[in-house]
Scaffold this motif. Structure first.
Motif, PDB file in Angstrom:
ATOM      1  N   VAL A  23       0.828  -1.205   0.000  1.00  0.00           N
ATOM      2  CA  VAL A  23       0.000   0.000   0.000  1.00  0.00           C
ATOM      3  C   VAL A  23       0.867   1.260   0.000  1.00  0.00           C
ATOM      4  O   VAL A  23       0.533   2.261  -0.628  1.00  0.00           O
ATOM      5  CB  VAL A  23      -0.951   0.009   1.209  1.00  0.00           C
ATOM      6  CG1 VAL A  23      -1.739   1.307   1.278  1.00  0.00           C
ATOM      7  CG2 VAL A  23      -1.891  -1.189   1.155  1.00  0.00           C
ATOM      8  N   ASN A  83      -6.766  -3.546  -5.998  1.00  0.00           N
ATOM      9  CA  ASN A  83      -6.309  -2.158  -6.064  1.00  0.00           C
ATOM     10  C   ASN A  83      -6.876  -1.428  -7.282  1.00  0.00           C
ATOM     11  O   ASN A  83      -7.159  -0.231  -7.226  1.00  0.00           O
ATOM     12  CB  ASN A  83      -4.779  -2.132  -6.101  1.00  0.00           C
ATOM     13  CG  ASN A  83      -4.204  -0.871  -5.498  1.00  0.00           C
ATOM     14  OD1 ASN A  83      -4.642  -0.413  -4.451  1.00  0.00           O
ATOM     15  ND2 ASN A  83      -3.218  -0.302  -6.150  1.00  0.00           N
ATOM     16  N   LYS A 118     -10.598   1.221  -3.750  1.00  0.00           N
ATOM     17  CA  LYS A 118      -9.650   1.832  -2.825  1.00  0.00           C
ATOM     18  C   LYS A 118     -10.135   1.721  -1.377  1.00  0.00           C
ATOM     19  O   LYS A 118      -9.481   2.224  -0.464  1.00  0.00           O
ATOM     20  CB  LYS A 118      -9.433   3.309  -3.174  1.00  0.00           C
ATOM     21  CG  LYS A 118      -8.894   3.543  -4.582  1.00  0.00           C
ATOM     22  CD  LYS A 118      -7.567   2.844  -4.799  1.00  0.00           C
ATOM     23  CE  LYS A 118      -7.053   3.080  -6.222  1.00  0.00           C
ATOM     24  NZ  LYS A 118      -5.791   2.333  -6.474  1.00  0.00           N
ATOM     25  N   LYS A 148     -10.654   0.328   2.223  1.00  0.00           N
ATOM     26  CA  LYS A 148      -9.815  -0.531   3.063  1.00  0.00           C
ATOM     27  C   LYS A 148     -10.525  -1.827   3.429  1.00  0.00           C
ATOM     28  O   LYS A 148      -9.876  -2.835   3.772  1.00  0.00           O
ATOM     29  CB  LYS A 148      -9.388   0.208   4.331  1.00  0.00           C
ATOM     30  CG  LYS A 148     -10.483   0.484   5.346  1.00  0.00           C
ATOM     31  CD  LYS A 148      -9.894   1.156   6.584  1.00  0.00           C
ATOM     32  CE  LYS A 148     -10.926   1.370   7.691  1.00  0.00           C
ATOM     33  NZ  LYS A 148     -11.935   2.375   7.303  1.00  0.00           N
ATOM     34  N   ARG A 186      -3.910   0.410   4.211  1.00  0.00           N
ATOM     35  CA  ARG A 186      -4.908   1.408   3.835  1.00  0.00           C
ATOM     36  C   ARG A 186      -5.467   2.118   5.067  1.00  0.00           C
ATOM     37  O   ARG A 186      -5.771   3.319   5.020  1.00  0.00           O
ATOM     38  CB  ARG A 186      -6.040   0.734   3.043  1.00  0.00           C
ATOM     39  CG  ARG A 186      -5.623   0.311   1.638  1.00  0.00           C
ATOM     40  CD  ARG A 186      -6.782  -0.259   0.853  1.00  0.00           C
ATOM     41  NE  ARG A 186      -6.413  -0.457  -0.553  1.00  0.00           N
ATOM     42  CZ  ARG A 186      -7.254  -0.862  -1.497  1.00  0.00           C
ATOM     43  NH1 ARG A 186      -8.524  -1.101  -1.193  1.00  0.00           N
ATOM     44  NH2 ARG A 186      -6.846  -1.026  -2.743  1.00  0.00           N
TER      45      ARG A 186
END
Length: 370
Positions: A66, A147, A151, A153, A213
Protein backbone atom coordinates in the motif's frame (compact mmCIF):
# COMPACT_ATOMS: atom_id res chain seq x y z
CA UNK A 1 1.74 12.88 23.07
CA UNK A 2 3.89 13.22 19.99
CA UNK A 3 2.28 12.25 16.72
CA UNK A 4 4.49 10.22 14.39
CA UNK A 5 3.86 10.87 10.71
CA UNK A 6 6.34 9.14 8.44
CA UNK A 7 5.86 7.32 5.16
CA UNK A 8 8.09 4.56 6.43
CA UNK A 9 6.98 2.59 9.49
CA UNK A 10 10.12 1.64 11.40
CA UNK A 11 8.36 -0.98 13.54
CA UNK A 12 7.20 -2.80 10.38
CA UNK A 13 10.76 -2.77 9.03
CA UNK A 14 12.10 -4.13 12.31
CA UNK A 15 9.40 -6.82 12.54
CA UNK A 16 10.01 -7.92 8.94
CA UNK A 17 13.76 -8.05 9.61
CA UNK A 18 13.05 -10.22 12.65
CA UNK A 19 10.90 -12.53 10.52
CA UNK A 20 13.89 -13.06 8.20
CA UNK A 21 16.03 -14.15 11.16
CA UNK A 22 13.23 -16.39 12.42
CA UNK A 23 13.02 -18.05 8.98
CA UNK A 24 16.73 -18.83 9.06
CA UNK A 25 16.37 -20.39 12.51
CA UNK A 26 13.41 -22.61 11.66
CA UNK A 27 14.89 -23.75 8.34
CA UNK A 28 18.19 -24.61 10.01
CA UNK A 29 16.29 -26.64 12.60
CA UNK A 30 14.11 -28.42 10.02
CA UNK A 31 17.05 -29.50 7.85
CA UNK A 32 19.82 -30.23 10.35
CA UNK A 33 18.09 -31.11 13.62
CA UNK A 34 17.27 -34.76 14.28
CA UNK A 35 13.66 -35.70 15.00
CA UNK A 36 14.04 -35.70 18.82
CA UNK A 37 15.62 -32.24 18.64
CA UNK A 38 12.76 -30.93 16.51
CA UNK A 39 9.93 -32.48 18.51
CA UNK A 40 11.15 -33.17 22.05
CA UNK A 41 13.64 -30.46 22.98
CA UNK A 42 13.34 -26.99 24.45
CA UNK A 43 15.26 -25.51 21.51
CA UNK A 44 12.96 -27.30 19.08
CA UNK A 45 9.83 -25.93 20.74
CA UNK A 46 11.18 -22.37 20.90
CA UNK A 47 12.36 -22.47 17.27
CA UNK A 48 9.02 -23.88 16.14
CA UNK A 49 7.11 -20.97 17.67
CA UNK A 50 9.63 -18.42 16.41
CA UNK A 51 9.21 -19.95 12.96
CA UNK A 52 5.51 -19.17 13.10
CA UNK A 53 6.56 -15.55 13.41
CA UNK A 54 7.55 -15.71 9.74
CA UNK A 55 3.93 -14.79 9.02
CA UNK A 56 5.01 -11.24 9.92
CA UNK A 57 6.75 -11.22 6.55
CA UNK A 58 3.40 -11.81 4.82
CA UNK A 59 1.50 -9.13 6.75
CA UNK A 60 4.40 -6.71 6.22
CA UNK A 61 4.26 -7.40 2.50
CA UNK A 62 0.64 -6.24 2.38
CA UNK A 63 1.38 -3.07 4.35
CA UNK A 64 4.42 -2.25 2.23
CA UNK A 65 2.40 -2.81 -0.95
CA UNK A 66 0.00 0.00 0.00
CA UNK A 67 2.87 2.37 0.80
CA UNK A 68 4.72 1.52 -2.42
CA UNK A 69 4.74 3.84 -5.42
CA UNK A 70 4.24 0.89 -7.78
CA UNK A 71 0.44 0.81 -7.68
CA UNK A 72 -0.63 0.41 -11.33
CA UNK A 73 -2.17 -2.93 -12.28
CA UNK A 74 0.50 -3.69 -14.91
CA UNK A 75 3.38 -2.88 -12.57
CA UNK A 76 1.91 -5.07 -9.84
CA UNK A 77 1.41 -7.95 -12.29
CA UNK A 78 4.97 -7.59 -13.57
CA UNK A 79 6.17 -7.70 -9.97
CA UNK A 80 4.12 -10.84 -9.41
CA UNK A 81 5.72 -12.56 -12.42
CA UNK A 82 9.15 -11.45 -11.20
CA UNK A 83 8.57 -12.95 -7.74
CA UNK A 84 7.30 -16.20 -9.28
CA UNK A 85 10.42 -16.39 -11.48
CA UNK A 86 12.60 -15.91 -8.39
CA UNK A 87 10.65 -18.61 -6.57
CA UNK A 88 11.14 -21.22 -9.28
CA UNK A 89 14.71 -20.09 -9.80
CA UNK A 90 15.31 -20.70 -6.11
CA UNK A 91 13.87 -24.21 -6.46
CA UNK A 92 16.30 -24.87 -9.30
CA UNK A 93 19.28 -23.77 -7.21
CA UNK A 94 18.00 -25.30 -4.00
CA UNK A 95 17.03 -28.72 -5.32
CA UNK A 96 17.99 -29.41 -8.94
CA UNK A 97 21.61 -28.26 -8.72
CA UNK A 98 22.37 -30.69 -5.87
CA UNK A 99 20.15 -33.38 -7.37
CA UNK A 100 21.77 -33.44 -10.81
CA UNK A 101 25.16 -31.75 -10.30
CA UNK A 102 26.22 -32.58 -6.73
CA UNK A 103 25.44 -36.27 -7.14
CA UNK A 104 21.89 -36.37 -5.81
CA UNK A 105 19.96 -35.05 -2.82
CA UNK A 106 20.46 -37.02 0.42
CA UNK A 107 18.42 -40.22 0.32
CA UNK A 108 16.77 -39.50 3.66
CA UNK A 109 15.65 -36.09 2.38
CA UNK A 110 14.14 -37.47 -0.83
CA UNK A 111 12.55 -40.40 1.00
CA UNK A 112 10.78 -37.96 3.35
CA UNK A 113 8.74 -36.92 0.28
CA UNK A 114 8.25 -40.59 -0.76
CA UNK A 115 10.39 -40.06 -3.87
CA UNK A 116 13.52 -41.64 -5.34
CA UNK A 117 16.68 -39.69 -6.11
CA UNK A 118 17.75 -39.23 -9.73
CA UNK A 119 14.33 -39.60 -11.37
CA UNK A 120 12.51 -37.15 -13.63
CA UNK A 121 9.51 -37.26 -11.27
CA UNK A 122 11.69 -36.09 -8.39
CA UNK A 123 13.21 -33.29 -10.45
CA UNK A 124 9.81 -31.99 -11.55
CA UNK A 125 8.39 -32.27 -8.02
CA UNK A 126 11.16 -30.19 -6.45
CA UNK A 127 11.24 -27.64 -9.29
CA UNK A 128 7.52 -26.97 -8.81
CA UNK A 129 7.51 -27.08 -5.00
CA UNK A 130 5.32 -24.26 -3.69
CA UNK A 131 6.80 -21.96 -1.04
CA UNK A 132 6.35 -18.41 0.25
CA UNK A 133 7.61 -16.83 -2.99
CA UNK A 134 5.01 -18.67 -5.09
CA UNK A 135 2.36 -17.52 -2.62
CA UNK A 136 3.61 -13.91 -2.78
CA UNK A 137 3.72 -13.91 -6.59
CA UNK A 138 0.18 -15.21 -7.03
CA UNK A 139 -1.22 -12.97 -4.28
CA UNK A 140 0.22 -9.89 -6.01
CA UNK A 141 -2.19 -10.54 -8.89
CA UNK A 142 -5.09 -10.63 -6.41
CA UNK A 143 -3.86 -7.43 -4.76
CA UNK A 144 -3.40 -5.72 -8.11
CA UNK A 145 -6.98 -6.60 -9.06
CA UNK A 146 -8.37 -5.32 -5.75
CA UNK A 147 -6.31 -2.16 -6.06
CA UNK A 148 -7.53 -1.57 -9.61
CA UNK A 149 -11.24 -1.78 -8.78
CA UNK A 150 -11.48 -0.47 -5.21
CA UNK A 151 -9.65 1.83 -2.82
CA UNK A 152 -11.80 0.91 0.19
CA UNK A 153 -9.82 -0.53 3.06
CA UNK A 154 -12.60 -3.00 3.78
CA UNK A 155 -12.40 -4.83 0.44
CA UNK A 156 -9.07 -6.61 1.15
CA UNK A 157 -10.29 -7.34 4.70
CA UNK A 158 -13.53 -8.91 3.43
CA UNK A 159 -11.66 -10.94 0.81
CA UNK A 160 -9.15 -12.07 3.46
CA UNK A 161 -11.89 -13.19 5.86
CA UNK A 162 -13.74 -14.97 3.03
CA UNK A 163 -10.56 -16.85 2.09
CA UNK A 164 -10.02 -17.83 5.73
CA UNK A 165 -13.63 -19.00 6.09
CA UNK A 166 -13.66 -21.38 3.11
CA UNK A 167 -10.02 -22.52 2.92
CA UNK A 168 -10.35 -25.71 4.97
CA UNK A 169 -13.49 -26.78 3.13
CA UNK A 170 -11.89 -26.55 -0.32
CA UNK A 171 -8.45 -27.74 0.81
CA UNK A 172 -7.13 -30.40 -1.57
CA UNK A 173 -9.52 -29.51 -4.41
CA UNK A 174 -8.40 -30.69 -7.86
CA UNK A 175 -10.17 -30.86 -11.20
CA UNK A 176 -8.39 -34.03 -12.36
CA UNK A 177 -6.43 -32.63 -15.32
CA UNK A 178 -2.64 -32.91 -15.32
CA UNK A 179 -1.04 -29.47 -15.28
CA UNK A 180 -4.21 -27.72 -14.15
CA UNK A 181 -4.10 -29.79 -10.98
CA UNK A 182 -0.80 -28.08 -10.14
CA UNK A 183 -2.52 -24.69 -10.44
CA UNK A 184 -5.21 -26.02 -8.10
CA UNK A 185 -2.49 -27.10 -5.69
CA UNK A 186 -0.97 -23.61 -5.63
CA UNK A 187 -4.36 -22.36 -4.47
CA UNK A 188 -5.83 -25.23 -2.44
CA UNK A 189 -3.16 -27.86 -1.69
CA UNK A 190 -3.57 -30.07 1.38
CA UNK A 191 -0.24 -31.85 0.89
CA UNK A 192 3.42 -30.91 1.01
CA UNK A 193 4.04 -30.17 -2.64
CA UNK A 194 2.83 -26.66 -1.69
CA UNK A 195 3.69 -25.40 1.78
CA UNK A 196 1.86 -22.07 1.57
CA UNK A 197 -1.26 -22.42 -0.61
CA UNK A 198 -3.05 -19.20 -1.55
CA UNK A 199 -6.01 -20.43 0.52
CA UNK A 200 -5.56 -19.52 3.39
CA UNK A 201 -2.11 -17.84 3.38
CA UNK A 202 -2.93 -14.99 0.99
CA UNK A 203 -5.28 -13.74 3.74
CA UNK A 204 -2.23 -12.71 5.77
CA UNK A 205 -0.98 -10.50 2.94
CA UNK A 206 -4.45 -9.10 2.29
CA UNK A 207 -4.86 -8.26 5.97
CA UNK A 208 -1.60 -6.32 5.65
CA UNK A 209 -3.13 -4.51 2.68
CA UNK A 210 -6.12 -3.59 4.87
CA UNK A 211 -3.79 -2.36 7.62
CA UNK A 212 -1.77 -0.30 5.13
CA UNK A 213 -4.91 1.41 3.84
CA UNK A 214 -6.08 1.97 7.40
CA UNK A 215 -2.73 3.58 8.21
CA UNK A 216 -3.07 5.98 5.29
CA UNK A 217 -6.66 6.75 6.28
CA UNK A 218 -5.33 7.71 9.73
CA UNK A 219 -3.05 10.21 7.97
CA UNK A 220 -0.01 8.07 8.86
CA UNK A 221 -0.46 8.63 12.59
CA UNK A 222 1.58 5.71 13.89
CA UNK A 223 0.57 6.17 17.53
CA UNK A 224 -3.13 5.75 16.74
CA UNK A 225 -2.45 3.10 14.10
CA UNK A 226 -0.63 0.72 16.45
CA UNK A 227 -3.15 1.29 19.22
CA UNK A 228 -5.98 0.28 16.89
CA UNK A 229 -3.92 -2.66 15.64
CA UNK A 230 -3.51 -3.83 19.25
CA UNK A 231 -7.27 -3.76 19.86
CA UNK A 232 -7.99 -5.59 16.59
CA UNK A 233 -5.35 -8.16 17.53
CA UNK A 234 -7.16 -8.95 20.80
CA UNK A 235 -10.44 -9.34 18.91
CA UNK A 236 -8.81 -11.79 16.47
CA UNK A 237 -7.19 -13.75 19.30
CA UNK A 238 -10.50 -14.05 21.13
CA UNK A 239 -12.32 -15.32 18.02
CA UNK A 240 -9.48 -17.61 16.97
CA UNK A 241 -9.06 -18.95 20.51
CA UNK A 242 -12.75 -19.87 20.77
CA UNK A 243 -12.71 -21.61 17.38
CA UNK A 244 -9.56 -23.56 18.24
CA UNK A 245 -11.07 -24.60 21.58
CA UNK A 246 -14.11 -26.07 19.81
CA UNK A 247 -12.05 -28.18 17.36
CA UNK A 248 -8.28 -27.75 17.58
CA UNK A 249 -7.52 -30.47 15.02
CA UNK A 250 -9.66 -28.84 12.33
CA UNK A 251 -8.49 -25.30 12.99
CA UNK A 252 -4.82 -25.77 13.92
CA UNK A 253 -3.95 -29.42 13.28
CA UNK A 254 -1.73 -28.67 10.29
CA UNK A 255 0.17 -25.38 10.46
CA UNK A 256 0.81 -25.24 6.71
CA UNK A 257 -2.87 -25.87 5.88
CA UNK A 258 -4.68 -23.96 8.61
CA UNK A 259 -8.38 -23.83 9.38
CA UNK A 260 -10.21 -20.55 10.13
CA UNK A 261 -9.45 -20.55 13.86
CA UNK A 262 -5.73 -21.10 13.35
CA UNK A 263 -5.44 -18.36 10.74
CA UNK A 264 -7.39 -15.82 12.81
CA UNK A 265 -5.42 -16.66 15.96
CA UNK A 266 -2.04 -16.21 14.28
CA UNK A 267 -3.18 -12.97 12.64
CA UNK A 268 -4.19 -11.67 16.06
CA UNK A 269 -0.85 -12.62 17.58
CA UNK A 270 0.92 -10.88 14.68
CA UNK A 271 -0.91 -7.61 15.26
CA UNK A 272 -0.14 -7.62 18.97
CA UNK A 273 3.50 -8.41 18.24
CA UNK A 274 3.67 -5.43 15.87
CA UNK A 275 2.41 -3.24 18.71
CA UNK A 276 5.09 -4.68 21.02
CA UNK A 277 7.80 -4.05 18.43
CA UNK A 278 6.60 -0.47 18.02
CA UNK A 279 6.86 0.04 21.79
CA UNK A 280 10.42 -1.28 21.72
CA UNK A 281 11.31 0.90 18.74
CA UNK A 282 10.12 4.00 20.60
CA UNK A 283 12.52 3.21 23.47
CA UNK A 284 15.70 3.25 21.38
CA UNK A 285 17.40 5.38 18.76
CA UNK A 286 16.96 4.22 15.19
CA UNK A 287 20.68 4.17 14.41
CA UNK A 288 21.62 1.44 16.91
CA UNK A 289 23.43 -1.61 15.42
CA UNK A 290 20.63 -4.09 16.09
CA UNK A 291 18.01 -1.97 14.32
CA UNK A 292 20.42 -1.32 11.44
CA UNK A 293 20.95 -5.06 11.03
CA UNK A 294 17.23 -5.83 11.10
CA UNK A 295 16.46 -3.01 8.65
CA UNK A 296 19.14 -4.44 6.33
CA UNK A 297 17.41 -7.84 6.50
CA UNK A 298 14.04 -6.18 5.86
CA UNK A 299 15.28 -4.30 2.79
CA UNK A 300 16.82 -7.46 1.35
CA UNK A 301 14.11 -9.90 2.43
CA UNK A 302 13.56 -11.60 -0.95
CA UNK A 303 17.20 -12.20 -1.85
CA UNK A 304 18.04 -13.21 1.73
CA UNK A 305 15.22 -15.74 1.63
CA UNK A 306 16.73 -17.31 -1.48
CA UNK A 307 20.30 -17.16 -0.17
CA UNK A 308 19.58 -18.78 3.20
CA UNK A 309 17.53 -21.60 1.67
CA UNK A 310 20.13 -22.43 -0.99
CA UNK A 311 22.90 -22.24 1.61
CA UNK A 312 21.04 -24.52 4.03
CA UNK A 313 20.15 -27.08 1.36
CA UNK A 314 23.64 -27.20 -0.09
CA UNK A 315 24.95 -27.50 3.45
CA UNK A 316 23.34 -30.93 3.74
CA UNK A 317 26.33 -32.30 1.82
CA UNK A 318 28.67 -31.09 4.54
CA UNK A 319 26.55 -31.23 7.69
CA UNK A 320 24.00 -33.93 6.88
CA UNK A 321 20.21 -34.13 7.07
CA UNK A 322 18.24 -34.73 10.30
CA UNK A 323 21.43 -35.77 12.14
CA UNK A 324 22.21 -33.27 14.92
CA UNK A 325 21.25 -32.60 18.53
CA UNK A 326 20.09 -29.26 19.90
CA UNK A 327 23.57 -28.10 20.93
CA UNK A 328 24.91 -28.56 17.41
CA UNK A 329 21.86 -26.91 15.87
CA UNK A 330 22.19 -24.00 18.31
CA UNK A 331 25.80 -23.54 17.17
CA UNK A 332 24.69 -23.65 13.53
CA UNK A 333 22.24 -20.75 13.96
CA UNK A 334 24.84 -17.94 13.96
CA UNK A 335 26.80 -19.72 11.20
CA UNK A 336 23.79 -19.77 8.84
CA UNK A 337 22.80 -16.19 9.70
CA UNK A 338 26.35 -14.89 9.37
CA UNK A 339 27.01 -16.62 6.04
CA UNK A 340 23.65 -15.58 4.58
CA UNK A 341 24.12 -11.92 5.52
CA UNK A 342 27.73 -11.96 4.28
CA UNK A 343 26.67 -13.37 0.91
CA UNK A 344 23.94 -10.73 0.73
CA UNK A 345 26.45 -7.95 1.39
CA UNK A 346 28.75 -9.35 -1.30
CA UNK A 347 25.84 -9.65 -3.71
CA UNK A 348 24.80 -6.04 -3.05
CA UNK A 349 28.36 -4.83 -3.65
CA UNK A 350 28.67 -6.66 -6.97
CA UNK A 351 25.21 -5.48 -8.06
CA UNK A 352 26.03 -1.85 -7.22
CA UNK A 353 29.31 -2.05 -9.15
CA UNK A 354 27.51 -3.42 -12.20
CA UNK A 355 24.87 -0.70 -11.95
CA UNK A 356 27.53 1.99 -11.79
CA UNK A 357 29.23 0.50 -14.82
CA UNK A 358 26.01 0.41 -16.83
CA UNK A 359 25.21 4.00 -15.83
CA UNK A 360 28.68 5.29 -16.72
CA UNK A 361 29.06 3.40 -20.00
CA UNK A 362 26.15 5.11 -21.81
CA UNK A 363 27.43 8.50 -20.58
CA UNK A 364 30.94 7.75 -21.87
CA UNK A 365 29.51 6.64 -25.20
CA UNK A 366 27.50 9.85 -25.42
CA UNK A 367 30.61 11.97 -24.67
CA UNK A 368 32.56 10.20 -27.42
CA UNK A 369 29.89 10.91 -30.01
CA UNK A 370 29.67 14.64 -29.20
Amino acid sequence: MEIQQNKRILAIDIARGMSVIFMMLIHTMLIYGDIPTQTNSILGEITLWLGRGTTMFLVSMGISFVLSRRQSFLKVCRRGLYILAIGYGMNFLKFLVPEFIFGGLPEAFVSAYELKSGTLETGIFFLLLGDILQLAGVTLFIMGTINHFSKSKYVPLIVALAIIAISKEISGYRIGIVGLDYICDLFFSDRFNVYFPVFPWSAFILLGMFLGRWYKELEENQTVFFRKMLLLGFVFIAIGGILNFTNSEYHFGDYYHLGPGGSILILGVNMIFYWVVNCIVNLFKEDNPVFKGLIFCSKNVTSLYVIQWVLINWGMYVIGFWEHDQITVLCLFPVVIGLSVSIQILYNSVRNLLREKWIKEPINQLIKTV
